[in-house]
Design an enzyme around this catalytic site. Structure first.
Site, PDB file in Angstrom:
ATOM      1  N   GLU A 161      33.464  -9.403  83.200  1.00 17.81           N
ATOM      2  CA  GLU A 161      32.519 -10.307  83.877  1.00 17.81           C
ATOM      3  C   GLU A 161      31.359 -10.713  82.957  1.00 17.81           C
ATOM      4  OE1 GLU A 161      34.000 -10.721  86.836  1.00 17.81           O
ATOM      5  OE2 GLU A 161      35.110  -8.829  86.828  1.00 17.81           O
TER       6      GLU A 161
ATOM      7  N   ILE B   1      33.748   0.514  72.664  1.00 17.62           N
ATOM      8  CA  ILE B   1      34.719  -0.576  72.627  1.00 17.62           C
ATOM      9  C   ILE B   1      36.053   0.026  72.174  1.00 17.62           C
ATOM     10  CG2 ILE B   1      35.283  -2.823  71.628  1.00 17.62           C
ATOM     11  CD1 ILE B   1      32.830  -2.719  73.581  1.00 17.62           C
TER      12      ILE B   1
ATOM     13  N   ILE C 121      46.000  -8.512  83.646  1.00 18.43           N
ATOM     14  CA  ILE C 121      45.896  -9.956  83.882  1.00 18.43           C
ATOM     15  C   ILE C 121      45.575 -10.707  82.597  1.00 18.43           C
ATOM     16  CG2 ILE C 121      45.301  -9.675  86.302  1.00 18.43           C
ATOM     17  CD1 ILE C 121      42.367 -10.126  85.581  1.00 18.43           C
TER      18      ILE C 121
ATOM     19  N   GLN D 252      38.347 -11.061  75.018  1.00 18.59           N
ATOM     20  CA  GLN D 252      37.795 -11.229  76.365  1.00 18.59           C
ATOM     21  C   GLN D 252      36.466 -11.952  76.321  1.00 18.59           C
ATOM     22  OE1 GLN D 252      38.008  -9.111  79.932  1.00 18.59           O
ATOM     23  NE2 GLN D 252      38.287  -7.230  78.792  1.00 18.59           N
TER      24      GLN D 252
ATOM     25  N   ASN E 107      39.040  -1.401  71.875  1.00 17.03           N
ATOM     26  CA  ASN E 107      39.788  -2.234  70.941  1.00 17.03           C
ATOM     27  C   ASN E 107      38.928  -3.455  70.616  1.00 17.03           C
ATOM     28  OD1 ASN E 107      41.510  -4.255  69.845  1.00 17.03           O
ATOM     29  ND2 ASN E 107      43.295  -3.252  70.723  1.00 17.03           N
TER      30      ASN E 107
HETATM   31 MO1  MOS Z   1      37.398 -10.564  88.728  1.00 16.99          MO
HETATM   32  S1  MOS Z   1      36.255 -12.020  89.634  1.00 16.99           S
HETATM   33  O1  MOS Z   1      36.932  -9.145  89.474  1.00 16.99           O
HETATM   34  O2  MOS Z   1      39.010 -11.020  88.794  1.00 16.99           O
END
Ligand code: MOS
Length: 747
Positions: free
Chosen positions: A714, A638, A476, A647, A640
């Protein structure tokens, strides 16, 4: 550390393997698939918040040019299974996810009540306006504050006394109330909306009566496949889900939604492929959101800075048809050493659509209250808030009474304090100036479970020495394929350029949804296993067939840059490609599954972050400029540094939005959002985003998984909003407890 690090590949700031495709437009997103005979669908949304559809006049729309079908509850193809919702959480929320065109009931304003299919998008849009719907309206309740007395303990918790959503008491209940030094404050966050760049979209195509292919924006390829197979009562293998590229998703793709079913229904009806793309306005009501939440924190401490009690209460919004819950209070139960902790969680059903996780989900909401309260308490006792947190640091999980697998939060805090220049922070708020601007510093800590699920990876070594790995995970945005190539390169002993990682298709071995910051731990472990299995196969091949390698086992061999060699006999060295060629093998293939063991019964596992913010506030206008953010994370190895850093930066920008700009506003007369596009709903733009520096502790957690990783997605946002709110207090002496902190709240 060097022993653990696979420095050849893992740890390097490698460019994204698909970066060129993304920036040149070659990457294909779901709405960009073109199929022969494509048709276009447009949804019609309800204009009331609660009631029933009285009548539906579709004549004009049906007669409009190019229109192929208008579907609604009375004529839509029946969905035989109708489970919908690829919900990864267990237990599933109580209630029934909204079913497209199921009956005449309206649960929220904007609910899809019809879909128009035409041969072009424009004709479908035009005809959608011609659908006349009349409603029998009922009185709706959408105002959180006015209805807050209706909040209740989620049914799942009522049914199961051990459910984590039940009230939690450690030590004495609400012990802060009788303490000498205490605070008690309320904190509010409004409903926030994911608003990824890419709109939610689907191309649905029935290849046969019982064979469905979808090009779908989702975070859950396999979850979506299972959901549609059940919905339509067809074998799972007859549903193909393709999500090769996803243009951002923060939880809105963790669920299947009515618009997907609407497109699939429409494709069945017109017997042609159907493309459906939500409008930005529809993204506000049809694919979940971060729920409005009220919280109260009571805290007591000793004069020398030991927390003696915390009580944290939260009420989160849900819909009338589903009980959405999240872990708003988790951080409070485990983050600080306090002998007395009480948490109480309730939900409030309103006539709105069901929320879903939005990046950092409940924890980001909870951290705003907890980390603001920490700052408030530090101020009351006159202690530096960094020192206050250090004094209440815990080296063992006080909730589960288990050791941490790894925890380097103190190191992260020290690292960040140095980089932001914490020593410049004024002890008395409102006393540091830069010209006319007030300057302040604030911090906030974040944590999120270092989750890991079961995943499977196929790896094929070809006789040209290249390797193709496959897994049905999605990417994503974090750069999943890139990280997996690096993990494979490291664990196979092969240059990254020789490795391809294919993802985003249900034809590949299964993976969990890309959510909960777990992909690298889950899929990365399966990549690790697949690479080790390939090495085993290579070892067996040379040991059986090559005199120089007689008796060699994988652990005695060195695998490096596409060659394997036996250390004891340096002459015995052969390339992977030649091992295959000598045996006249075109390829060797392995499929390996990896899943967590029982380590979670022995250790408590979390990732940690700490965010430091410097803000400048103009005392006359209330304008806030975030001058700098430093984010530090303990997220294990880590893989990368570049993509992981990306992120963290993205999360920090999300946190700026949460703190300063984002929030929906509803007109409760209609139960309808007035903020329904990116002109009204303000996500931070470049001008709002300062220099954001990211640092990683970068120590492996080998209890969690063989690559030593913990999640980042997160914790990148959790704790950012309170860091900014605390910095605003430090700059101005004004404590804003309701987000977003817009200028009007400061003047
Ligand atoms: Mo995330 S809130 O697990 O896309």
């Amino acid at each position: 550390m060097k022993d653990y690090f696979f420095q050849d590949s893992v740890g390097k700031p490698m460019d994204r393997v698909d970066g060129r495709q993304k920036v040149t437009g070659a990457a294909k997103y779901s709405a960009e698939y073109e199929l022969p005979n494509m048709t276009h669908a447009v949804l019609v949304g309800s204009i009331i918040a609660k009631g029933r559809i009285k009548s539906m006049d579709t004549k004009k729309a049906e007669n409009a040019p190019g229109v192929l079908a208008v579907l609604y509850h009375q004529n839509a193809p029946k969905v035989p299974g109708y489970v919908q919702a690829a919900h990864p959480s267990e237990p599933k929320p109580v209630g029934q996810p909204l079913r497209a065109f199921y009956d005449d009931k309206v649960y929220f304003n904007g609910q899809p009540v019809a879909v128009v299919v035409a041969d072009t998008l424009e004709r479908a849009m035009y005809a959608a306006h011609l659908v006349k719907v009349t409603y029998e309206e009922e009185k709706h309740a959408t105002d959180f504050t006015k209805n807050v007395s209706k909040a209740f303990l989620p049914t799942a918790a009522q049914r199961n006394p051990k459910h984590p959503l039940n009230d939690y008491v450690r030590g004495k209940k609400d012990a802060y109330k009788t303490a000498d030094i205490k605070i008690e404050q309320e904190y509010v966050i409004p409903t926030e909306v994911h608003n990824p760049m890419e709109l939610q979209s689907i191309v649905a195509h029935w290849e046969a009566n019982d064979k469905l292919t979808v090009y779908d924006k989702t975070q859950a390829v396999i979850g979506t496949q299972n959901a549609f197979a059940k919905d339509w009562d067809i074998p799972v293998e007859n549903v193909k889900v393709i999500a090769t590229f996803v243009g951002g998703a923060f939880g809105n793709g963790l669920h299947t939604w009515p618009h997907e079913t609407a497109a699939i229904m429409a494709a069945k009806k017109v017997n042609r492929p159907v493309k459906l793309v939500l409008t930005r306005e529809q993204m506000f009501t049809m694919v979940g959101y971060r729920p409005h939440a009220w919280q109260k924190v009571g805290m007591s401490a000793t004069p020398d800075g030991k927390i003696t009690a915390i009580t944290h209460e939260a009420i989160g919004q849900t819909s009338s048809y589903e009980e959405f819950t999240e872990s708003t209070l988790q951080q409070t139960r485990m983050m600080y050493t306090s002998p007395n902790v009480t948490t109480r969680y309730r939900i409030l059903p309103l006539d709105v659509s069901t929320p879903i996780w939005m990046r950092g989900p409940g924890e980001a909401t909870g951290a705003f209250a907890l980390e603001s309260a920490l700052d408030e308490m530090a101020h009351v006792i006159g202690m530096d808030p960094l020192e206050f947190r250090m004094r209440n640091h815990t080296d063992r999980d006080p909730e589960k009474d288990l050791p941490w697998s790894t925890k380097y939060l103190k190191e992260a805090m020290q690292m960040g304090a140095e980089r932001i220049g914490w020593s410049k922070r004024p002890n008395i708020p409102g006393t540091l100036k830069n010209g006319e601007w007030l300057v302040g510093y604030g911090m906030g800590v974040g944590t999120f479970g270092a989750n890991r699920g079961r995943a499977k990876v196929r790896a094929v070594l070809h006789d040209d020495g290249t390797v193709v790995l496959q897994c049905a995970t999605t990417d994503i945005g974090p750069g999943t394929g890139t990280a997996m190539v690096q993990i494979a390169a490291q664990n196979l002993g092969l240059a990254p350029e020789k490795i391809i990682f294919e993802l985003g298709s249900s034809l590949y071995p299964p993976s969990p949804s890309q959510g909960g910051s777990a992909t690298v731990a889950s899929v990365g472990s399966a990549v690790h296993a697949a690479c080790k299995a390939l090495q085993q196969r290579l070892a067996t091949l040379v040991a059986d067939n090559d005199a120089g390698f007689k008796g060699a086992t994988a652990d005695k061999l060195t695998f490096d840059n596409g060659y394997l060699s036996l250390a004891a006999t340096p002459a015995a060295r052969v390339s992977f490609a030649d091992v295959l060629k000598r045996q006249k093998l075109k390829e060797i293939e392995v499929t390996e599954e990896s899943k967590p063991g029982d380590e979670r019964t022995k250790y408590s596992m979390y990732s940690y972050s700490v965010h430091f913010a410097e803000v400048h506030v103009h005392p006359l206008t209330g304008q806030i400029k975030v001058a700098k953010i430093v984010s530090c994370a303990d997220a294990g190895t880590i893989v990368n540094t570049k993509t992981a850093g990306n992120q963290m930066i993205g999360g920090a920008v999300g946190g700026i939005g949460m703190a300063l700009t984002e929030g929906t506003v509803m007109d409760h007369r209609f139960g309808r959002y007035v903020t329904k596009d990116l002109a009204e709903y303000h996500v931070p733009v470049h001008a709002d985003a300062p220099a954001i520096d990211v640092f990683f502790v970068n120590k492996p957690d080998l209890i969690n998984n063989p690559n030593g990783t913990k999640g980042i997605g997160e914790i990148a946002i959790i704790g950012v909003a309170p860091a900014i709110a605390n910095a605003v207090f430090n700059a101005t002496g004004k404590r804003i407890r309701e987000l977003p902190i817009t200028p009007d709240k400061l003047i």
